[in-house]
Design an enzyme around this catalytic site. Sequence first.
Site, PDB file in Angstrom:
ATOM      1  CD  GLU A   1      -3.309 -14.921  15.751  1.00 48.17           C
ATOM      2  OE1 GLU A   1      -4.456 -14.439  15.640  1.00 48.17           O
ATOM      3  OE2 GLU A   1      -3.054 -16.129  15.622  1.00 48.17           O
TER       4      GLU A   1
ATOM      5  CD1 TRP B   1       7.701   3.371  -6.145  1.00 47.41           C
ATOM      6  CD2 TRP B   1       8.502   5.446  -6.258  1.00 47.41           C
ATOM      7  NE1 TRP B   1       8.888   3.388  -5.456  1.00 47.41           N
ATOM      8  CE2 TRP B   1       9.415   4.646  -5.514  1.00 47.41           C
ATOM      9  CE3 TRP B   1       8.805   6.792  -6.467  1.00 47.41           C
ATOM     10  CZ2 TRP B   1      10.591   5.157  -4.979  1.00 47.41           C
ATOM     11  CZ3 TRP B   1       9.985   7.303  -5.941  1.00 47.41           C
ATOM     12  CH2 TRP B   1      10.859   6.489  -5.199  1.00 47.41           C
TER      13      TRP B   1
ATOM     14  CG  ASP C   1      -4.338   3.422   5.631  1.00 49.09           C
ATOM     15  OD1 ASP C   1      -3.968   4.361   4.890  1.00 49.09           O
ATOM     16  OD2 ASP C   1      -5.393   2.796   5.453  1.00 49.09           O
TER      17      ASP C   1
ATOM     18  NE  ARG D   1      -4.990  -0.651   6.062  1.00 46.92           N
ATOM     19  CZ  ARG D   1      -4.751  -0.693   4.771  1.00 46.92           C
ATOM     20  NH1 ARG D   1      -4.397  -1.836   4.215  1.00 46.92           N
ATOM     21  NH2 ARG D   1      -4.882   0.382   4.025  1.00 46.92           N
TER      22      ARG D   1
ATOM     23  CG  LEU E   1      12.956  -2.010  18.018  1.00 40.19           C
ATOM     24  CD1 LEU E   1      11.994  -3.163  18.295  1.00 40.19           C
ATOM     25  CD2 LEU E   1      12.209  -0.675  18.051  1.00 40.19           C
TER      26      LEU E   1
ATOM     27  CG  HIS F   1       2.506  12.313   4.355  1.00 37.77           C
ATOM     28  ND1 HIS F   1       1.877  11.089   4.443  1.00 37.77           N
ATOM     29  CD2 HIS F   1       2.215  12.803   3.124  1.00 37.77           C
ATOM     30  CE1 HIS F   1       1.247  10.841   3.305  1.00 37.77           C
ATOM     31  NE2 HIS F   1       1.426  11.864   2.498  1.00 37.77           N
TER      32      HIS F   1
END
Length: 253
Positions: A218, A80, A31, A199, A142, A48
């Site tokens: 967590e 969207w 974010d 976040r 990964l 972006h």
Amino acid sequence: MQVERLEEPAGKAVPETAQRAVPRHVAVIMDGNGRWAAARRLPRLAGHRAGAQAVRRCIQAAIQNKVGWLTLYAFSSENWRRPAEEVTDLTGLLRHYLRHELAELHREGVRLRVIGERERFDRDMCREFERAERITAGNTRLNLMVALSYGGRSDILRATVAIAEAVRDGRLDPAQLDEQQFGRFLYTDGIPDPDLMVRTSGEFRLSNFLLWQAAYAELVFLDVLWPDFGPTHFAEALDTYARRERRFGARPG
């Protein structure tokens, strides 16, 4: 469930990882691209694009810290609703990333999978998803899940409808339904639940991301915009995770 907000001290070295518990699965809500661009008086697309560079750094940090599973929230089902021009820019950037980064991901041993309502993308994009998954299917260094047109509520609703249909058709006995069985109907079937959810941007929300799967994750909230995210932020989040006592509802010993 504990919540911690972190700020990265300037110039702090990446912590040693040898003695700490490393989460098996890290999920990241990326974010802050728009705010990063606005602060620099740049178009949102510039944010972006800078965010795509942070994706590379995050993947490398996950590999270096021996995290086995990484899920990135790249495009929510609610995205969207954004202006058509921004949606076009985002999907175009995603297409460019898949075409130009796939070889590097493959060389790094990354297996790529897309979770979410991929059918909402055009046919050409869906072919890109399938190609990327096919080429990287044998990689084990990964496991990278990219959540696209994903929403936690719609994931649960979709699973519920599928279960109802299975019961109706006699393929599932509702008396035998448990949490493990329910999880097989989610987009994340076969993927371990996240141990750590991170976040960026200083916001304190899950934003409809992995609501079922994150029941015992967590949570760490970082005061950094996603385009500025780097390996030190990743290491700080892992250090915070290592200091937590995970009891899964049990009383402390």
